[in-house]
Design a protein around this motif. Sequence first.
Motif, PDB file in Angstrom:
ATOM      1  N   GLU A 449      11.127  13.504  74.925  1.00  0.00           N
ATOM      2  CA  GLU A 449      11.507  14.852  74.505  1.00  0.00           C
ATOM      3  C   GLU A 449      10.485  15.860  75.017  1.00  0.00           C
ATOM      4  N   ASP A 450      10.958  16.941  75.561  1.00  0.00           N
ATOM      5  CA  ASP A 450      10.075  18.000  76.058  1.00  0.00           C
ATOM      6  C   ASP A 450      10.537  19.327  75.474  1.00  0.00           C
ATOM      7  N   LYS A 451       9.630  20.037  74.826  1.00  0.00           N
ATOM      8  CA  LYS A 451      10.009  21.266  74.124  1.00  0.00           C
ATOM      9  C   LYS A 451      10.449  22.359  75.082  1.00  0.00           C
ATOM     10  N   GLU A 452       9.814  22.440  76.263  1.00  0.00           N
ATOM     11  CA  GLU A 452      10.226  23.457  77.236  1.00  0.00           C
ATOM     12  C   GLU A 452      11.643  23.186  77.734  1.00  0.00           C
ATOM     13  N   LYS A 453      11.938  21.921  78.010  1.00  0.00           N
ATOM     14  CA  LYS A 453      13.296  21.585  78.458  1.00  0.00           C
ATOM     15  C   LYS A 453      14.318  21.887  77.363  1.00  0.00           C
ATOM     16  N   THR A 454      13.946  21.629  76.112  1.00  0.00           N
ATOM     17  CA  THR A 454      14.852  21.908  75.003  1.00  0.00           C
ATOM     18  C   THR A 454      15.190  23.394  74.936  1.00  0.00           C
ATOM     19  N   ILE A 455      14.180  24.250  75.174  1.00  0.00           N
ATOM     20  CA  ILE A 455      14.419  25.701  75.158  1.00  0.00           C
ATOM     21  C   ILE A 455      15.256  26.115  76.368  1.00  0.00           C
ATOM     22  N   ARG A 456      14.966  25.543  77.549  1.00  0.00           N
ATOM     23  CA  ARG A 456      15.780  25.836  78.739  1.00  0.00           C
ATOM     24  C   ARG A 456      17.245  25.484  78.477  1.00  0.00           C
ATOM     25  N   LYS A 457      17.445  24.336  77.873  1.00  0.00           N
ATOM     26  CA  LYS A 457      18.803  23.893  77.554  1.00  0.00           C
ATOM     27  C   LYS A 457      19.499  24.918  76.659  1.00  0.00           C
ATOM     28  N   TRP A 458      18.795  25.413  75.655  1.00  0.00           N
ATOM     29  CA  TRP A 458      19.385  26.388  74.742  1.00  0.00           C
ATOM     30  C   TRP A 458      19.774  27.652  75.499  1.00  0.00           C
ATOM     31  N   PHE A 459      18.896  28.130  76.378  1.00  0.00           N
ATOM     32  CA  PHE A 459      19.181  29.346  77.145  1.00  0.00           C
ATOM     33  C   PHE A 459      20.392  29.154  78.051  1.00  0.00           C
ATOM     34  N   VAL A 460      20.461  27.998  78.727  1.00  0.00           N
ATOM     35  CA  VAL A 460      21.588  27.733  79.633  1.00  0.00           C
ATOM     36  C   VAL A 460      22.878  27.563  78.842  1.00  0.00           C
ATOM     37  N   ASP A 461      22.832  26.766  77.776  1.00  0.00           N
ATOM     38  CA  ASP A 461      24.040  26.500  76.993  1.00  0.00           C
ATOM     39  C   ASP A 461      24.603  27.770  76.354  1.00  0.00           C
ATOM     40  N   PRO A 494      32.250  39.285  83.818  1.00  0.00           N
ATOM     41  CA  PRO A 494      33.187  38.151  83.693  1.00  0.00           C
ATOM     42  C   PRO A 494      33.078  37.144  84.833  1.00  0.00           C
ATOM     43  N   GLN A 495      32.923  37.629  86.066  1.00  0.00           N
ATOM     44  CA  GLN A 495      32.883  36.729  87.214  1.00  0.00           C
ATOM     45  C   GLN A 495      31.585  35.922  87.297  1.00  0.00           C
ATOM     46  N   ARG A 496      30.580  36.299  86.489  1.00  0.00           N
ATOM     47  CA  ARG A 496      29.305  35.574  86.530  1.00  0.00           C
ATOM     48  C   ARG A 496      29.075  34.728  85.280  1.00  0.00           C
ATOM     49  N   GLN A 497      30.008  34.779  84.369  1.00  0.00           N
ATOM     50  CA  GLN A 497      29.845  33.999  83.145  1.00  0.00           C
ATOM     51  C   GLN A 497      29.919  32.512  83.458  1.00  0.00           C
ATOM     52  N   GLY A 498      29.016  31.755  82.819  1.00  0.00           N
ATOM     53  CA  GLY A 498      28.966  30.318  83.044  1.00  0.00           C
ATOM     54  C   GLY A 498      28.339  29.919  84.360  1.00  0.00           C
ATOM     55  N   LYS A 499      27.696  30.877  85.047  1.00  0.00           N
ATOM     56  CA  LYS A 499      27.102  30.600  86.355  1.00  0.00           C
ATOM     57  C   LYS A 499      25.650  31.075  86.403  1.00  0.00           C
ATOM     58  N   ILE A 500      24.886  30.484  87.322  1.00  0.00           N
ATOM     59  CA  ILE A 500      23.486  30.859  87.537  1.00  0.00           C
ATOM     60  C   ILE A 500      23.279  31.028  89.044  1.00  0.00           C
ATOM     61  N   VAL A 501      22.774  32.180  89.448  1.00  0.00           N
ATOM     62  CA  VAL A 501      22.532  32.473  90.866  1.00  0.00           C
ATOM     63  C   VAL A 501      21.094  32.105  91.201  1.00  0.00           C
ATOM     64  N   LEU A 502      20.920  31.116  92.057  1.00  0.00           N
ATOM     65  CA  LEU A 502      19.582  30.639  92.425  1.00  0.00           C
ATOM     66  C   LEU A 502      19.291  31.005  93.876  1.00  0.00           C
ATOM     67  N   VAL A 503      18.195  31.708  94.085  1.00  0.00           N
ATOM     68  CA  VAL A 503      17.808  32.170  95.422  1.00  0.00           C
ATOM     69  C   VAL A 503      16.476  31.512  95.798  1.00  0.00           C
ATOM     70  N   ASN A 504      16.495  30.791  96.904  1.00  0.00           N
ATOM     71  CA  ASN A 504      15.258  30.200  97.410  1.00  0.00           C
ATOM     72  C   ASN A 504      14.670  31.146  98.446  1.00  0.00           C
ATOM     73  N   ALA A 505      13.791  32.036  97.980  1.00  0.00           N
ATOM     74  CA  ALA A 505      13.187  33.055  98.854  1.00  0.00           C
ATOM     75  C   ALA A 505      11.813  32.622  99.339  1.00  0.00           C
ATOM     76  N   SER A 506      11.552  31.323  99.316  1.00  0.00           N
ATOM     77  CA  SER A 506      10.206  30.828  99.650  1.00  0.00           C
ATOM     78  C   SER A 506       9.813  31.110 101.098  1.00  0.00           C
ATOM     79  N   GLN A 507      10.806  31.338 101.974  1.00  0.00           N
ATOM     80  CA  GLN A 507      10.496  31.601 103.384  1.00  0.00           C
ATOM     81  C   GLN A 507      10.487  33.089 103.718  1.00  0.00           C
ATOM     82  N   GLU A 508      10.761  33.941 102.736  1.00  0.00           N
ATOM     83  CA  GLU A 508      10.874  35.382 102.982  1.00  0.00           C
ATOM     84  C   GLU A 508       9.513  36.076 102.825  1.00  0.00           C
TER      85      GLU A 508
END
Length: 603
Positions: A449-461, A494-508
């Motif tokens: 069990e990890d408390k940070e993961k538990t909080i991440r889960k709550w935010f995502v859910d 509405p079009q973004r509900q249930g979704k997460i936009v992830l941007v990998n800007a590590s090369q920018e």
Amino acid sequence: MENREIPDILKQLRTKLEFSQEDLAANLGVSFSTLNRWENGRSTPRGKAKQAIADLMAQVEFDPSRAGSNKNQRRRANRKDLLTTKSMEQMLWSAACSIRGEKDAPKFKDYILPLIFIKRLSDVLEDEVERLSETYGDRDTALSIIEADNTLVRFYLPPEARWSVVSGREQFEWPEEHKPKTLGEQLTFTMRIIVKANTGDRQKDLSGVIDIVDFNETRSGEREISDAALSGIIEALSDPRYRLGLYDVEPDFLGRCYEYLLRKFAEGQGQSAGEFFTPTEVGWLMAHMVRPAQGEEVYDYACGSAGLLIKCELVLMERDLKVSRPLRLYGQELTGSSYAIARMNMVIHDMEGEIVRGNSMTNPKFRETDTSLRKFDIVVANPMWNQPFDPSAYEKDDFGRFEEHGGITSSKADWAWLQHTLTSLKSTGRAAVVIDTGAVTRGSGSRNEDKEKTIRKWFVDHDFVEGGILLPDNLFYNTTAAGIIILLNRHKLPQRQGKIVLVNASQEFKKGRPKNYIPDESIRKIAQAFIKGQDIERFVKVITNEEAAKNDYNLSPSRYVDTSEKEDYRPIPEVLEELRELEGEAKKIDDDLAKVFAQMRFK
């Protein structure tokens, strides 16, 4: 009649009617100071007052095409480029070299920064005197009016506290009983004069902030810092290349100076304070992504020098051009020097809001009641990464920040700050917060069990995570770690509900010395990609909350967006055929060489 045209309209009316400001104010039924603020663009008339101006325009021959063409605007458009980072660092390095040997390096900032305060405020005051001189015809008249009404300028500095006197370029007739005996005594007195001159305005009150250094301090019969060293700092800052007025430096110039002094001379002592400063380009990126709208309230609970707040207002002004309802900006800051800079920055840039001092985790000052935090439209912040707090700070929370939003975290406070963020948002609010990259992966893939993961889960859910932007390495001054911007939204489209936009800007990024930086074109590219919210190969991946759950709530963009170069594998028969051709060419070359060598032996 647009608000931006009103200053020129009023000046044209006075010219045509041969009115003084007092005459025009009386004609419009307002006070002299109110008209002055309109004419200098510090506020705008509304309702009946605006109609009165329109009626007066109808009575005279008026050329509206001239509106917006005053000298001050031309001056702003034609100013030389802002003072570069390199020039700023050269100025500060020169100032620091003046006191080497007299003070330990961590103490440099204590003496240099207050003098930069005076220089910055003096140069801003000079810009305002120039502006008012255009209104009243000459500098002496403008100065006399400022003396009569200090509220006409952002910060008022009495004559003896201005840089021209501090630097010795102008002489001041000190009363005999207050005449300073040393430069150190003069500087200490100057700080106190500035504080006293601005104590009537709570936002400008710097008591206990800039007047705590005694430049004349003596121990064991010796001065802590000599007049010669102080004079060296003053001369370094007086170089004409380093003007610090309204249009000479970036909005958070004072914060940048503090950041440099911490990094260069006080890194061991100032690590925690350094956390409060966000690279300029990261601040612009955050402001563009939260897309502030007119009249909204913006909050930064670890505001440092208020750089993120100021950039939100500037992004709004850049996008809308005509801003009738500016943002209301609110910040809380623990460090005294940063707190002072934040308040100065707000006043210097005519921005509305409030900066308070304190620890937002243990003693949040913006409250609705004793058990409820104040809510804002936007939260932007860069709190200290992986910051440890006593567990009692979470357990004794009176504001419903933690247990109600996924539980209490462990020693690292990254998600605790995001819980504070969410609690501070209105039902339609959104946020951009920079945290450590480890905070979005810790605990994922582990059976424990990890408390940070538990909080991440709550935010995502609960569908509050709108996106994550992985930043390039080596942007932040006190770490080479990349950092990640987490975007929260309590009311997704509405079009973004249930979704997460992830941007990998590590090369920018582009290489810099000593730190990398994100160029302007990349800032626009990243912000537009997040706002559009569509997949882009090797850059953006839009995942569903269910996909996040399948990946054990790992929210790192690098988990979903691979930026590595793809290997190009050729068919084996094609490679063998090419090898046969190369062998044939090699044999032909060998034969040709053999003939040449044979001819050489024959001769």
